[in-house]
Design a protein around this motif. Sequence first.
Motif, PDB file in Angstrom:
ATOM      1  N   THR A  33       0.836  -1.192   0.000  1.00 53.76           N
ATOM      2  CA  THR A  33       0.000   0.000   0.000  1.00 53.76           C
ATOM      3  C   THR A  33       0.874   1.245   0.000  1.00 53.76           C
ATOM      4  OG1 THR A  33      -1.918   1.067   1.020  1.00 53.76           O
ATOM      5  CG2 THR A  33      -0.282   0.165   2.523  1.00 53.76           C
ATOM      6  N   ARG A  34       0.434   2.240  -0.735  1.00 52.20           N
ATOM      7  CA  ARG A  34       1.168   3.508  -0.811  1.00 52.20           C
ATOM      8  C   ARG A  34       0.938   4.268   0.486  1.00 52.20           C
ATOM      9  NH1 ARG A  34       3.666   7.374  -3.231  1.00 52.20           N
ATOM     10  NH2 ARG A  34       4.051   6.606  -5.299  1.00 52.20           N
ATOM     11  N   ILE A  35       2.030   4.841   1.015  1.00 49.26           N
ATOM     12  CA  ILE A  35       1.885   5.683   2.197  1.00 49.26           C
ATOM     13  C   ILE A  35       2.442   7.082   1.959  1.00 49.26           C
ATOM     14  CG2 ILE A  35       1.775   3.826   3.876  1.00 49.26           C
ATOM     15  CD1 ILE A  35       4.704   4.349   4.534  1.00 49.26           C
ATOM     16  N   GLY A  36       3.341   7.239   1.019  1.00 45.38           N
ATOM     17  CA  GLY A  36       3.918   8.547   0.733  1.00 45.38           C
ATOM     18  C   GLY A  36       3.088   9.301  -0.282  1.00 45.38           C
ATOM     19  N   PHE A  37       3.497  10.512  -0.584  1.00 43.04           N
ATOM     20  CA  PHE A  37       2.803  11.331  -1.572  1.00 43.04           C
ATOM     21  C   PHE A  37       3.050  10.789  -2.970  1.00 43.04           C
ATOM     22  CE2 PHE A  37       3.373  14.302   1.969  1.00 43.04           C
ATOM     23  CZ  PHE A  37       2.075  14.745   2.109  1.00 43.04           C
ATOM     24  N   SER A  43      -1.366  14.828  -6.822  1.00 41.69           N
ATOM     25  CA  SER A  43      -0.464  15.921  -6.509  1.00 41.69           C
ATOM     26  C   SER A  43      -0.999  16.769  -5.352  1.00 41.69           C
ATOM     27  CB  SER A  43      -0.271  16.788  -7.749  1.00 41.69           C
ATOM     28  OG  SER A  43       0.666  17.789  -7.504  1.00 41.69           O
ATOM     29  N   VAL A  44      -0.108  17.196  -4.495  1.00 41.06           N
ATOM     30  CA  VAL A  44      -0.448  18.026  -3.346  1.00 41.06           C
ATOM     31  C   VAL A  44      -0.008  19.455  -3.655  1.00 41.06           C
ATOM     32  CG1 VAL A  44       0.034  18.443  -0.904  1.00 41.06           C
ATOM     33  CG2 VAL A  44      -0.190  16.093  -1.750  1.00 41.06           C
ATOM     34  N   PRO A  45      -0.957  20.411  -3.662  1.00 38.66           N
ATOM     35  CA  PRO A  45      -0.565  21.802  -3.918  1.00 38.66           C
ATOM     36  C   PRO A  45       0.451  22.290  -2.882  1.00 38.66           C
ATOM     37  CG  PRO A  45      -2.959  21.565  -3.941  1.00 38.66           C
ATOM     38  CD  PRO A  45      -2.384  20.266  -3.438  1.00 38.66           C
ATOM     39  N   GLU A  46       1.411  23.064  -3.321  1.00 37.77           N
ATOM     40  CA  GLU A  46       2.455  23.623  -2.458  1.00 37.77           C
ATOM     41  C   GLU A  46       3.216  22.535  -1.691  1.00 37.77           C
ATOM     42  OE1 GLU A  46      -0.822  25.238  -2.165  1.00 37.77           O
ATOM     43  OE2 GLU A  46      -0.088  26.392  -3.864  1.00 37.77           O
ATOM     44  N   PHE A  47       3.375  21.399  -2.321  1.00 41.13           N
ATOM     45  CA  PHE A  47       4.085  20.260  -1.717  1.00 41.13           C
ATOM     46  C   PHE A  47       5.436  20.681  -1.149  1.00 41.13           C
ATOM     47  CE2 PHE A  47       7.248  16.870  -2.432  1.00 41.13           C
ATOM     48  CZ  PHE A  47       6.738  15.884  -1.610  1.00 41.13           C
ATOM     49  N   PHE A  48       6.170  21.515  -1.872  1.00 36.46           N
ATOM     50  CA  PHE A  48       7.517  21.889  -1.449  1.00 36.46           C
ATOM     51  C   PHE A  48       7.537  22.839  -0.258  1.00 36.46           C
ATOM     52  CE2 PHE A  48       8.256  20.255  -5.717  1.00 36.46           C
ATOM     53  CZ  PHE A  48       9.250  19.333  -5.411  1.00 36.46           C
ATOM     54  N   ASN A  49       6.360  23.305   0.173  1.00 37.07           N
ATOM     55  CA  ASN A  49       6.279  24.110   1.390  1.00 37.07           C
ATOM     56  C   ASN A  49       6.178  23.251   2.646  1.00 37.07           C
ATOM     57  OD1 ASN A  49       6.373  26.499  -0.068  1.00 37.07           O
ATOM     58  ND2 ASN A  49       4.153  26.673  -0.193  1.00 37.07           N
ATOM     59  N   ASN A  51       7.214  20.461   5.512  1.00 40.76           N
ATOM     60  CA  ASN A  51       8.422  20.082   6.228  1.00 40.76           C
ATOM     61  C   ASN A  51       9.081  18.891   5.531  1.00 40.76           C
ATOM     62  OD1 ASN A  51       9.585  18.093   8.381  1.00 40.76           O
ATOM     63  ND2 ASN A  51       9.708  20.125   9.310  1.00 40.76           N
ATOM     64  N   HIS A  52      10.415  18.850   5.547  1.00 42.83           N
ATOM     65  CA  HIS A  52      11.135  17.780   4.837  1.00 42.83           C
ATOM     66  C   HIS A  52      10.777  16.390   5.343  1.00 42.83           C
ATOM     67  CE1 HIS A  52      13.905  18.726   8.171  1.00 42.83           C
ATOM     68  NE2 HIS A  52      14.226  17.455   8.107  1.00 42.83           N
ATOM     69  N   CYS A  53      10.365  16.266   6.592  1.00 44.50           N
ATOM     70  CA  CYS A  53       9.926  14.976   7.130  1.00 44.50           C
ATOM     71  C   CYS A  53       8.684  14.489   6.379  1.00 44.50           C
ATOM     72  CB  CYS A  53       9.644  15.119   8.626  1.00 44.50           C
ATOM     73  SG  CYS A  53       9.019  13.638   9.410  1.00 44.50           S
ATOM     74  N   MET A  54       7.751  15.384   6.124  1.00 48.09           N
ATOM     75  CA  MET A  54       6.528  15.026   5.401  1.00 48.09           C
ATOM     76  C   MET A  54       6.795  14.789   3.916  1.00 48.09           C
ATOM     77  SD  MET A  54       4.106  14.703   7.504  1.00 48.09           S
ATOM     78  CE  MET A  54       2.809  14.534   6.293  1.00 48.09           C
ATOM     79  N   ARG A  55       7.659  15.598   3.323  1.00 45.30           N
ATOM     80  CA  ARG A  55       7.957  15.447   1.890  1.00 45.30           C
ATOM     81  C   ARG A  55       8.672  14.152   1.581  1.00 45.30           C
ATOM     82  NH1 ARG A  55      10.099  20.737   2.333  1.00 45.30           N
ATOM     83  NH2 ARG A  55      12.140  19.848   1.920  1.00 45.30           N
ATOM     84  N   ASN A  56       9.310  13.580   2.586  1.00 41.00           N
ATOM     85  CA  ASN A  56      10.131  12.392   2.349  1.00 41.00           C
ATOM     86  C   ASN A  56       9.605  11.149   3.044  1.00 41.00           C
ATOM     87  OD1 ASN A  56      12.616  13.304   0.760  1.00 41.00           O
ATOM     88  ND2 ASN A  56      12.387  14.886   2.317  1.00 41.00           N
ATOM     89  N   TRP A  93      13.506   8.047  11.972  1.00 40.27           N
ATOM     90  CA  TRP A  93      12.077   8.334  11.955  1.00 40.27           C
ATOM     91  C   TRP A  93      11.227   7.133  11.568  1.00 40.27           C
ATOM     92  CZ3 TRP A  93      12.893  13.042   8.278  1.00 40.27           C
ATOM     93  CH2 TRP A  93      13.406  14.120   8.989  1.00 40.27           C
ATOM     94  N   TYR A  94      11.664   6.386  10.563  1.00 45.67           N
ATOM     95  CA  TYR A  94      10.787   5.414   9.925  1.00 45.67           C
ATOM     96  C   TYR A  94      11.165   3.949  10.127  1.00 45.67           C
ATOM     97  CZ  TYR A  94       9.673   9.681   7.285  1.00 45.67           C
ATOM     98  OH  TYR A  94       9.342  10.939   6.916  1.00 45.67           O
ATOM     99  N   SER A  95      12.400   3.661  10.448  1.00 45.73           N
ATOM    100  CA  SER A  95      12.845   2.272  10.470  1.00 45.73           C
ATOM    101  C   SER A  95      12.672   1.658  11.852  1.00 45.73           C
ATOM    102  CB  SER A  95      14.314   2.193  10.047  1.00 45.73           C
ATOM    103  OG  SER A  95      14.647   0.887   9.662  1.00 45.73           O
ATOM    104  N   ASP A  96      12.422   0.365  11.854  1.00 43.99           N
ATOM    105  CA  ASP A  96      12.292  -0.402  13.085  1.00 43.99           C
ATOM    106  C   ASP A  96      12.829  -1.803  12.802  1.00 43.99           C
ATOM    107  OD1 ASP A  96      10.709  -0.366  15.867  1.00 43.99           O
ATOM    108  OD2 ASP A  96      10.416  -2.323  14.926  1.00 43.99           O
ATOM    109  N   VAL A  97      13.293  -2.460  13.821  1.00 44.14           N
ATOM    110  CA  VAL A  97      13.804  -3.821  13.647  1.00 44.14           C
ATOM    111  C   VAL A  97      12.739  -4.708  13.002  1.00 44.14           C
ATOM    112  CG1 VAL A  97      14.620  -5.876  14.875  1.00 44.14           C
ATOM    113  CG2 VAL A  97      15.426  -3.619  15.565  1.00 44.14           C
ATOM    114  N   LYS A  98      11.484  -4.536  13.404  1.00 49.95           N
ATOM    115  CA  LYS A  98      10.403  -5.369  12.878  1.00 49.95           C
ATOM    116  C   LYS A  98       9.891  -4.899  11.516  1.00 49.95           C
ATOM    117  CE  LYS A  98       8.813  -6.871  17.380  1.00 49.95           C
ATOM    118  NZ  LYS A  98       7.691  -6.921  18.317  1.00 49.95           N
ATOM    119  N   SER A  99      10.219  -3.676  11.134  1.00 50.31           N
ATOM    120  CA  SER A  99       9.787  -3.139   9.852  1.00 50.31           C
ATOM    121  C   SER A  99      10.837  -2.139   9.354  1.00 50.31           C
ATOM    122  CB  SER A  99       8.423  -2.456   9.997  1.00 50.31           C
ATOM    123  OG  SER A  99       7.930  -2.080   8.739  1.00 50.31           O
ATOM    124  N   PRO A 100      11.943  -2.670   8.823  1.00 53.54           N
ATOM    125  CA  PRO A 100      13.043  -1.785   8.418  1.00 53.54           C
ATOM    126  C   PRO A 100      12.714  -0.945   7.188  1.00 53.54           C
ATOM    127  CG  PRO A 100      13.532  -4.043   7.813  1.00 53.54           C
ATOM    128  CD  PRO A 100      12.256  -4.079   8.594  1.00 53.54           C
TER     129      PRO A 100
END
Length: 143
Positions: A33-37, A43-49, A51-56, A93-100
């Motif tokens: 399943t897709r979780i990112g943008f 497309s999300v308007p003003e995507f580049f505005n 925070n880098h955590c959300m953009r990535n 932020w995103y990695s875990d031993v059970k879900s790298p």
Amino acid sequence: MNGSNNYSDRNSEPNIGEILFEKYCSDNGFFCTRIGFDEKNESVPEFFNLNHCMRNLPDYYISKNQRSWLVMVKGTGNIKKTEVELIPKFVQWYSDVKSPLVYAFCFNGKKPQFMPANKVIELFNMSSDRQWHDGKIYRNLCL
């Protein structure tokens, strides 16, 4: 179209890496399943505005046989310097031993090449800087 084209050019074509990745997951019995943008289809308007955590955010969550991964999908061996500099934070932020967190490099005619996020940094450090038309620095991982 390839990773050497500028952002506008790259964004005008379908995301072949993600298409190949989704097909691989479907063909091989992964829940996916897709979780990112999705810059191509939703497309999300003003995507580049944002925070880098959300953009990535990772692109996908996949699971199979009671194992799971968060996946950053790439349709090219080129990767931006700014992304590589953020990889240690992505892991935190995103990695875990059970879900790298892993990267999946997906090219036509080949099975996706999965690699741990830290391996991407290692390959990046073995390559040389290049520059896109828009001034962004990247390197080819020589996959």
